[in-house]
Enzyme design. Sequence first.
Site, short mmCIF file in Angstrom:
data_model
loop_
_atom_site.label_atom_id
_atom_site.label_comp_id
_atom_site.label_asym_id
_atom_site.label_seq_id
_atom_site.Cartn_x
_atom_site.Cartn_y
_atom_site.Cartn_z
N THR A 180 -24.98 -25.64 -10.32
CA THR A 180 -26.09 -26.49 -9.72
C THR A 180 -27.53 -25.73 -9.95
OG1 THR A 180 -24.72 -27.34 -7.84
CG2 THR A 180 -27.10 -27.30 -7.51
N ASN A 227 -16.56 -35.16 -14.02
CA ASN A 227 -15.78 -34.63 -12.91
C ASN A 227 -15.20 -35.46 -12.21
OD1 ASN A 227 -18.67 -34.84 -12.32
ND2 ASN A 227 -17.97 -34.73 -10.11
N GLN A 249 -17.20 -29.04 -16.12
CA GLN A 249 -16.04 -29.39 -16.10
C GLN A 249 -15.23 -29.10 -17.37
OE1 GLN A 249 -13.84 -30.11 -13.48
NE2 GLN A 249 -15.52 -30.11 -11.83
N SER A 289 -20.11 -23.06 -14.98
CA SER A 289 -19.83 -22.43 -13.75
C SER A 289 -18.66 -22.00 -13.83
CB SER A 289 -19.92 -23.69 -12.62
OG SER A 289 -19.59 -23.15 -11.30
N HIS A 332 -16.29 -21.06 -11.13
CA HIS A 332 -15.28 -21.39 -10.13
C HIS A 332 -14.40 -22.41 -10.66
CE1 HIS A 332 -16.88 -24.44 -7.52
NE2 HIS A 332 -17.86 -24.18 -8.13
N THR A 348 -31.35 -10.01 -7.83
CA THR A 348 -30.47 -9.04 -8.08
C THR A 348 -29.40 -9.82 -8.51
OG1 THR A 348 -31.42 -7.45 -6.78
CG2 THR A 348 -29.20 -6.91 -7.42
N CYS A 368 -18.61 -32.75 -3.38
CA CYS A 368 -19.87 -33.00 -2.49
C CYS A 368 -19.73 -33.94 -1.65
CB CYS A 368 -21.36 -32.72 -3.19
SG CYS A 368 -20.98 -31.75 -4.79
C1 LIG Z 1 -19.84 -31.63 -13.52
C2 LIG Z 1 -20.33 -30.86 -12.52
N1 LIG Z 1 -21.76 -30.37 -12.86
C3 LIG Z 1 -22.06 -29.20 -11.89
C4 LIG Z 1 -21.46 -29.03 -10.73
C5 LIG Z 1 -21.82 -28.02 -10.01
O1 LIG Z 1 -21.41 -26.82 -9.95
P1 LIG Z 1 -21.35 -25.33 -8.95
O2 LIG Z 1 -20.09 -26.01 -7.98
O3 LIG Z 1 -20.94 -24.29 -9.41
O4 LIG Z 1 -22.76 -25.74 -8.20
C6 LIG Z 1 -20.04 -29.36 -10.63
C7 LIG Z 1 -19.06 -29.02 -9.47
O5 LIG Z 1 -18.36 -29.78 -8.92
C8 LIG Z 1 -19.48 -30.35 -11.61
O6 LIG Z 1 -18.20 -30.81 -11.45
#
Ligand SMILES: Cc1ncc(COP(=O)(O)O)c(C=O)c1O
Length: 383
Positions: free
Chosen positions: A72, A152, A180, A200, A202, A238, A328
């Site tokens: 994000t 996603n 993704q 990202s 995770h 940091t 989300c």
């Molecule tokens: C396509 C996409 N962009 C951005 C994000 C946001 O990533 P983060 O969860 O690391 O903020 C996600 C998370 O679901 C995602 O699937």
Amino acid sequence: MDSIYFDHAATTAMSPEVLQAYIEAASFGPGNASSLHSSGRAARERITSARDVFATHLHCEPSELIFTGSGTESDNSALFGAALAQRKRGRNGIVTTAVEHHAVLNACRQLEAQGFSLTVLPVDEFGRVAVADAQAAINDTTAIVSVMAGNNETGTIQPIAEIGEWARKHKAYMHVDAVQAFGYLSFDLKEMPIDFLSLSAHKINGPQGVGLLYVRKGTPFQPLLFGGSQERNRRAGTENIAGIVAFAKAAELAYDQLQTRWNHVESIREAVLQRLTEQLGEDRFIINGHPTERLPHILNLSFTGISSESMLMNLDLAGVSASGGSACNSGSLKPSHVLTAMNISSERVSSAVRFSFGLGNTREEADNLAKITATISARLRNR
Ligand SMILES: Cc1ncc(COP(=O)(O)O)c(C=O)c1O
């Protein structure tokens, strides 16, 4: 029956090697990469090594990479960073698609509220943008174009290379949210017309709370966060050393096994589809998303006649974790903006369930999911 985790597009567990790298880095002792003493230098070396891993795999220079706190943050930094810098050059157009993650869409809407002119491109019934629509929208006043690599919710892959070429012709910057797609598709940033790329950790068996933003050398960029001079004055704060080290480990593993990862999740997806067809009948569900231009780990299905919420609640009771849309949105009853943009029937939208697969999933789980889904489906339809 053991629980089944089919929600890897929401988040993934850290793999053992990544966890080990994380613990090792976190246990190393205090070390602020900005400090001049030996502990600080050791921390800085760890960040440098991690950055080199990404630079090698993405075919870019280490100095073009900024570690952030999430996908994000990467998306927001790219959009605000480029848009605000481009406004100084008289460009105030932003072009994006209706199926972007909210991290992009809401950032674009915020920029629109600040006076930028926003064009949101439509998609077809498979969730794909037409290159011609993007070409018609991008012109010499466009500041930035933001199109995701893979969706996603549906897994649909976008024609980012063609759109990026057009953006480049008009001297507009191209941002790609690859959160993704990373780990399944490779990105050669020397060759590809991409100026900003968001990742990202995770989503690829790395830790939560770490992201990466690629900013092509020479691209004007205004930071989102102000403070210290970390990340070459482009992202104050940091650094999360253990998170960054673990992210690099996860990326290294993902790149080493790109094809194996793809084949594994694709085989689980195939098995789920085959077993559901056998158990339920193929007229009981519809696949949402592109049939061929798609990521391998996402399967979005509408079980027509059964609401997403009922299906998800019953799956959860049976030990299956799946999702109704983007993470989300889960827990909220709002229809998915992605499926809505695809102009499919409202019944299909309100009965959609996303299954997303990962490294630990097995064919046995695919079998069990089909059995569980058939039982739930029969029970809910007979009510
Ligand atoms: C396509 C996409 N962009 C951005 C994000 C946001 O990533 P983060 O969860 O690391 O903020 C996600 C998370 O679901 C995602 O699937």
